[in-house]
Design a protein around this motif. Structure first.
Motif, PDB file in Angstrom:
ATOM      1  N   ARG A   1     -66.284   3.675 -16.260  1.00  0.00           N
ATOM      2  CA  ARG A   1     -65.031   3.936 -16.970  1.00  0.00           C
ATOM      3  C   ARG A   1     -63.865   3.350 -16.173  1.00  0.00           C
ATOM      4  O   ARG A   1     -62.993   4.067 -15.682  1.00  0.00           O
ATOM      5  CB  ARG A   1     -64.830   5.441 -17.174  1.00  0.00           C
ATOM      6  CG  ARG A   1     -65.794   6.115 -18.127  1.00  0.00           C
ATOM      7  CD  ARG A   1     -65.625   5.616 -19.569  1.00  0.00           C
ATOM      8  NE  ARG A   1     -64.258   5.725 -20.039  1.00  0.00           N
ATOM      9  CZ  ARG A   1     -63.718   6.820 -20.574  1.00  0.00           C
ATOM     10  NH1 ARG A   1     -64.454   7.911 -20.690  1.00  0.00           N
ATOM     11  NH2 ARG A   1     -62.472   6.827 -21.002  1.00  0.00           N
ATOM     12  N   PRO A   2     -63.858   2.023 -16.007  1.00  0.00           N
ATOM     13  CA  PRO A   2     -62.798   1.414 -15.203  1.00  0.00           C
ATOM     14  C   PRO A   2     -61.400   1.673 -15.757  1.00  0.00           C
ATOM     15  O   PRO A   2     -60.430   1.663 -15.008  1.00  0.00           O
ATOM     16  CB  PRO A   2     -63.152  -0.076 -15.233  1.00  0.00           C
ATOM     17  CG  PRO A   2     -64.043  -0.250 -16.427  1.00  0.00           C
ATOM     18  CD  PRO A   2     -64.802   1.034 -16.541  1.00  0.00           C
ATOM     19  N   ASP A   3     -61.319   1.925 -17.066  1.00  0.00           N
ATOM     20  CA  ASP A   3     -60.010   2.249 -17.655  1.00  0.00           C
ATOM     21  C   ASP A   3     -59.460   3.542 -17.077  1.00  0.00           C
ATOM     22  O   ASP A   3     -58.273   3.639 -16.721  1.00  0.00           O
ATOM     23  CB  ASP A   3     -60.125   2.354 -19.177  1.00  0.00           C
ATOM     24  CG  ASP A   3     -61.178   3.375 -19.619  1.00  0.00           C
ATOM     25  OD1 ASP A   3     -62.225   3.498 -18.947  1.00  0.00           O
ATOM     26  OD2 ASP A   3     -60.935   4.073 -20.628  1.00  0.00           O
ATOM     27  N   VAL A   4     -60.317   4.569 -16.936  1.00  0.00           N
ATOM     28  CA  VAL A   4     -59.895   5.845 -16.347  1.00  0.00           C
ATOM     29  C   VAL A   4     -59.602   5.663 -14.858  1.00  0.00           C
ATOM     30  O   VAL A   4     -58.604   6.159 -14.344  1.00  0.00           O
ATOM     31  CB  VAL A   4     -60.982   6.924 -16.560  1.00  0.00           C
ATOM     32  CG1 VAL A   4     -60.634   8.197 -15.792  1.00  0.00           C
ATOM     33  CG2 VAL A   4     -61.161   7.223 -18.035  1.00  0.00           C
ATOM     34  N   TYR A   5     -60.469   4.933 -14.178  1.00  0.00           N
ATOM     35  CA  TYR A   5     -60.297   4.741 -12.730  1.00  0.00           C
ATOM     36  C   TYR A   5     -58.982   4.033 -12.424  1.00  0.00           C
ATOM     37  O   TYR A   5     -58.270   4.405 -11.480  1.00  0.00           O
ATOM     38  CB  TYR A   5     -61.478   3.943 -12.185  1.00  0.00           C
ATOM     39  CG  TYR A   5     -61.490   3.806 -10.684  1.00  0.00           C
ATOM     40  CD1 TYR A   5     -61.757   4.899  -9.871  1.00  0.00           C
ATOM     41  CD2 TYR A   5     -61.243   2.570 -10.074  1.00  0.00           C
ATOM     42  CE1 TYR A   5     -61.772   4.782  -8.488  1.00  0.00           C
ATOM     43  CE2 TYR A   5     -61.266   2.440  -8.698  1.00  0.00           C
ATOM     44  CZ  TYR A   5     -61.521   3.545  -7.913  1.00  0.00           C
ATOM     45  OH  TYR A   5     -61.526   3.421  -6.544  1.00  0.00           O
ATOM     46  N   ARG A   6     -58.636   3.018 -13.217  1.00  0.00           N
ATOM     47  CA  ARG A   6     -57.385   2.288 -12.987  1.00  0.00           C
ATOM     48  C   ARG A   6     -56.167   3.167 -13.273  1.00  0.00           C
ATOM     49  O   ARG A   6     -55.140   3.076 -12.589  1.00  0.00           O
ATOM     50  CB  ARG A   6     -57.339   1.027 -13.854  1.00  0.00           C
ATOM     51  CG  ARG A   6     -58.218  -0.114 -13.350  1.00  0.00           C
ATOM     52  CD  ARG A   6     -57.854  -1.418 -14.048  1.00  0.00           C
ATOM     53  NE  ARG A   6     -58.053  -1.318 -15.496  1.00  0.00           N
ATOM     54  CZ  ARG A   6     -59.171  -1.676 -16.120  1.00  0.00           C
ATOM     55  NH1 ARG A   6     -60.204  -2.145 -15.414  1.00  0.00           N
ATOM     56  NH2 ARG A   6     -59.281  -1.563 -17.426  1.00  0.00           N
ATOM     57  N   ARG A   7     -56.268   4.016 -14.291  1.00  0.00           N
ATOM     58  CA  ARG A   7     -55.119   4.858 -14.663  1.00  0.00           C
ATOM     59  C   ARG A   7     -54.904   6.015 -13.701  1.00  0.00           C
ATOM     60  O   ARG A   7     -53.792   6.533 -13.588  1.00  0.00           O
ATOM     61  CB  ARG A   7     -55.322   5.439 -16.067  1.00  0.00           C
ATOM     62  CG  ARG A   7     -55.153   4.443 -17.203  1.00  0.00           C
ATOM     63  CD  ARG A   7     -55.476   5.140 -18.526  1.00  0.00           C
ATOM     64  NE  ARG A   7     -54.575   6.251 -18.800  1.00  0.00           N
ATOM     65  CZ  ARG A   7     -54.847   7.245 -19.646  1.00  0.00           C
ATOM     66  NH1 ARG A   7     -56.029   7.277 -20.261  1.00  0.00           N
ATOM     67  NH2 ARG A   7     -53.964   8.203 -19.858  1.00  0.00           N
ATOM     68  N   ALA A   8     -55.960   6.444 -13.017  1.00  0.00           N
ATOM     69  CA  ALA A   8     -55.879   7.637 -12.178  1.00  0.00           C
ATOM     70  C   ALA A   8     -54.886   7.432 -11.037  1.00  0.00           C
ATOM     71  O   ALA A   8     -54.979   6.463 -10.281  1.00  0.00           O
ATOM     72  CB  ALA A   8     -57.251   7.985 -11.626  1.00  0.00           C
ATOM     73  N   ALA A   9     -53.947   8.372 -10.920  1.00  0.00           N
ATOM     74  CA  ALA A   9     -52.935   8.314  -9.855  1.00  0.00           C
ATOM     75  C   ALA A   9     -53.049   9.485  -8.897  1.00  0.00           C
ATOM     76  O   ALA A   9     -52.563   9.399  -7.762  1.00  0.00           O
ATOM     77  CB  ALA A   9     -51.531   8.286 -10.466  1.00  0.00           C
ATOM     78  N   THR A  10     -53.678  10.590  -9.337  1.00  0.00           N
ATOM     79  CA  THR A  10     -53.763  11.791  -8.511  1.00  0.00           C
ATOM     80  C   THR A  10     -55.078  12.498  -8.782  1.00  0.00           C
ATOM     81  O   THR A  10     -55.567  12.499  -9.919  1.00  0.00           O
ATOM     82  CB  THR A  10     -52.599  12.766  -8.817  1.00  0.00           C
ATOM     83  OG1 THR A  10     -51.367  12.057  -8.789  1.00  0.00           O
ATOM     84  CG2 THR A  10     -52.539  13.887  -7.793  1.00  0.00           C
ATOM     85  N   LEU A  11     -55.625  13.112  -7.749  1.00  0.00           N
ATOM     86  CA  LEU A  11     -56.862  13.895  -7.847  1.00  0.00           C
ATOM     87  C   LEU A  11     -56.617  15.299  -7.322  1.00  0.00           C
ATOM     88  O   LEU A  11     -56.001  15.470  -6.267  1.00  0.00           O
ATOM     89  CB  LEU A  11     -57.978  13.223  -7.052  1.00  0.00           C
ATOM     90  CG  LEU A  11     -59.345  13.913  -6.959  1.00  0.00           C
ATOM     91  CD1 LEU A  11     -60.452  12.868  -6.859  1.00  0.00           C
ATOM     92  CD2 LEU A  11     -59.435  14.865  -5.764  1.00  0.00           C
ATOM     93  N   THR A  12     -57.099  16.302  -8.068  1.00  0.00           N
ATOM     94  CA  THR A  12     -57.072  17.686  -7.587  1.00  0.00           C
ATOM     95  C   THR A  12     -58.383  18.378  -7.961  1.00  0.00           C
ATOM     96  O   THR A  12     -59.227  17.820  -8.653  1.00  0.00           O
ATOM     97  CB  THR A  12     -55.914  18.519  -8.180  1.00  0.00           C
ATOM     98  OG1 THR A  12     -56.208  18.859  -9.542  1.00  0.00           O
ATOM     99  CG2 THR A  12     -54.576  17.816  -8.086  1.00  0.00           C
ATOM    100  N   MET A  13     -58.486  19.621  -7.524  1.00  0.00           N
ATOM    101  CA  MET A  13     -59.589  20.486  -7.921  1.00  0.00           C
ATOM    102  C   MET A  13     -59.171  21.286  -9.156  1.00  0.00           C
ATOM    103  O   MET A  13     -57.996  21.272  -9.559  1.00  0.00           O
ATOM    104  CB  MET A  13     -59.971  21.421  -6.783  1.00  0.00           C
ATOM    105  CG  MET A  13     -60.085  20.738  -5.440  1.00  0.00           C
ATOM    106  SD  MET A  13     -61.193  19.305  -5.421  1.00  0.00           S
ATOM    107  CE  MET A  13     -62.790  20.116  -5.530  1.00  0.00           C
ATOM    108  N   ILE A  14     -60.114  22.026  -9.755  1.00  0.00           N
ATOM    109  CA  ILE A  14     -59.805  22.755 -10.991  1.00  0.00           C
ATOM    110  C   ILE A  14     -58.801  23.875 -10.737  1.00  0.00           C
ATOM    111  O   ILE A  14     -57.905  24.127 -11.559  1.00  0.00           O
ATOM    112  CB  ILE A  14     -61.108  23.272 -11.642  1.00  0.00           C
ATOM    113  CG1 ILE A  14     -61.899  22.076 -12.199  1.00  0.00           C
ATOM    114  CG2 ILE A  14     -60.819  24.278 -12.746  1.00  0.00           C
ATOM    115  CD1 ILE A  14     -63.281  22.418 -12.719  1.00  0.00           C
ATOM    116  N   SER A  15     -58.891  24.552  -9.590  1.00  0.00           N
ATOM    117  CA  SER A  15     -57.900  25.595  -9.282  1.00  0.00           C
ATOM    118  C   SER A  15     -56.502  25.002  -9.212  1.00  0.00           C
ATOM    119  O   SER A  15     -55.517  25.622  -9.650  1.00  0.00           O
ATOM    120  CB  SER A  15     -58.248  26.282  -7.965  1.00  0.00           C
ATOM    121  OG  SER A  15     -58.336  25.347  -6.910  1.00  0.00           O
TER     122      SER A  15
END
Length: 533
Positions: free
Chosen positions: A161-175
């Motif tokens: 899913r390179p479209d999602v990977y390129r758009r991603a700017a931040t990563l967090t956990m579910i909490s």
């Protein structure tokens, strides 16, 4: 930015705290008073569905689950019969390993739940890096292996899913996603983010070099905030959606097991707990970051700054008991219903009449934890007899309880070997601790005093403590965890039974190794196997 509302004076001991607990199978909004008494809960089950085109996937439905969260918050407030302004602060905890990605505008765009295993191929690919030494580097730094960490999942996105990977700017956990939906502020805490395998145990901050080695982007990592610090405040749109008061402080929460430990008062070095749920976790507080040279045991940041927890896991312990009850104990379920008692209580009464050792019956379900090479034998019972007086439902039920305690003892011994920590007692909590026979068996098998707390929602209580620290109501996480825990029962080991169980444990370990050989030779099917094996 929303202005924080001012709570009532802590000295007055009035008002309430809300914990949002996102578990694997359900979500709970739990309201506590300042003394740690549970006032009300709004709860709903949720399911994390697989994409039929993606083997091993376990998606997390962001839109649907946010609506469910809002409904639970509203139900909790209604059940408590209090005004939203009486909530001093709110914090969130969740199942670990589950991650959420956001685009540059802060919109959540992709998420997966904790045991999402879509990235098996990527796990194998990453293991081959640096002459097959990359996983060891990850483990020594973070205390995690690759199987359920975030890096293989990010690599899967880059591949599929390179479209999602390129758009991603931040990563967090579910909490952290829950806190973000309330406050609009993005950050992670060490206890939960530590399970990504990208956070250093020593610094409690991101180890960007690991992503660089994996060929992954290191520009999507959120700020790290310690549990119990104020993140922001409930925004107007969030207040309208969920019923909380705009301006209510939103405090950084954490991982479910670590906050559950806080709720049980497991906050000092050397303290040990067995948490008996669907999975059983054995956790031991370590005074400083240290990892297992054999890579058998997971090590996580605790919510207590500067402290880590060695954590071992027994697989499907509670689920195995439920399977046995539902598959073989229909008659006992009907009798228990007529008597107005829990089926497990009735089965325990029956099993208490079976002698220690269960006539030599050996359940084969979860192995002791082997974090680097994690798989289990095919489920079975070994050494059965056709004598109905000796081999019956009560014998098998007791054997299952004994085996759960034996696996826990094996895991605690593994932790002691690399850490040097020898526990003097064990706190036993969760659904398993309701069984008085099971508590005594755990004490007999481990040879340790077993203490059972009087708390229904340890994880939610730990989360509420974090909210209270952020709101200035409590002085610190550790002090408050110790003050609020209450003890219900205590068990001392039977010396004779302990000697018997030591012999049984050695026999079980030898038999289990043979059963793994059947899996290795393709003759039986593993109960569970980690991605990448």
């Amino acid at each position: 930015m929303t202005t924080l509302c001012t709570p009532a004076s802590p000295a007055a001991h009035s008002g309430y705290l809300m914990a949002l607990d996102a578990g694997t199978g359900s979500f709970r909004a739990v309201i506590f008073d300042i003394e740690g008494n549970q006032l009300a809960v709004g709860q709903a089950e949720w399911r994390h569905l697989a994409d039929p085109l993606i083997p091993g996937s376990m998606a997390f439905d962001l839109e649907k689950n946010w609506q469910l969260v809002c409904n639970c918050i509203q139900r909790a407030l209604a059940a408590a019969a209090i005004e939203p302004r009486q909530i001093h602060a709110v914090a969130a905890c969740s199942m670990r390993e589950g991650i959420v990605l956001y685009d540059r505008q802060g919109k959540p765009i992709w998420a997966c739940a904790n045991v999402d295993a879509r990235a098996s191929r990527e796990v194998s690919e990453l293991k081959e890096l640096h002459d097959n030494g990359f996983e060891s580097e990850v483990y020594q730094c973070s205390g995690q292996t690759l199987a359920l960490s975030a890096m293989p999942r990010l690599l899967w996105l880059a591949h599929h899913r390179p479209d999602v990977y390129r758009r991603a700017a931040t990563l967090t956990m579910i909490s952290d996603w829950l806190a973000y939906m309330l406050s609009g502020e993005l950050a992670v805490d060490p206890s939960n983010a530590g399970t990504t395998g990208m956070l250093s145990l020593a610094s409690r901050d991101w180890q960007r070099s690991l992503l660089d080695m994996a060929g992954l982007r290191a520009d999507m990592l959120s700020p790290v905030r310690e549990t119990g610090t104020v993140l922001g405040a409930v925004t107007g749109p969030a207040a309208q959606a969920c019923g909380l008061l705009a301006g209510t402080p939103v405090v950084t929460g954490g991982g479910d097991v670590q906050l559950g430990s806080l709720g049980l008062g497991i906050v000092r070095p050397g303290q040990t707990a067995v948490l008996g749920g669907t999975f059983w976790q054995q956790v031991v507080n370590l005074p400083a970051p240290i990892t297992d040279p054999d890579m058998n045991i997971r090590v996580n940041p605790h919510v207590i700054p500067g402290m880590v927890q060695a954590e071992s896991i027994s697989f499907f312990t509670g689920l195995t008991m439920r399977w046995f009850r539902d598959a073989f104990c229909g008659e006992e379920k009907l009798i228990a219903e007529r008597m107005g008692v829990d089926t497990y209580s009735l089965l325990e009464d029956m099993a208490a009449r079976v002698p220690a050792g269960s006539y030599g019956v050996m359940p084969i379900f979860s192995d002791a934890m082997r974090f680097k090479n994690w798989y289990h034998a095919a489920p079975s019972f070994i050494n059965l007899s056709i004598d109905p007086e000796r081999c019956n439902k009560q014998t098998l039920f007791r054997a299952l309880e004994e085996n759960a305690a034996i696996v826990s003892a094996c895991n605690l011994e593994q932790i002691a070997r690399f850490s040097g920590v020898q526990p003097k007692s064990v706190v036993f909590a969760g659904g398993g601790s309701k069984g008085k026979l099971w508590c005594q068996i755990l004490s007999d098998v481990t040879g340790l005093t077993v203490k059972v707390p009087d708390v229904k929602e340890a994880t939610a209580l730990g989360c509420a403590i974090a909210a209270g620290v952020g709101a200035g109501i409590y002085p610190s996480l550790a002090q408050t965890g110790e003050r609020l825990v209450r003890w219900q029962r205590e068990y001392q080991p039977n010396v004779e039974n302990h000697q018997l169980y030591r012999q049984m444990k050695a026999s079980w370990q030898a038999v289990y190794a043979d059963q793994l050989g059947l899996v290795d030779n393709g003759l039986t099917t593993s109960m569970w196997k980690a991605p990448g094996l």
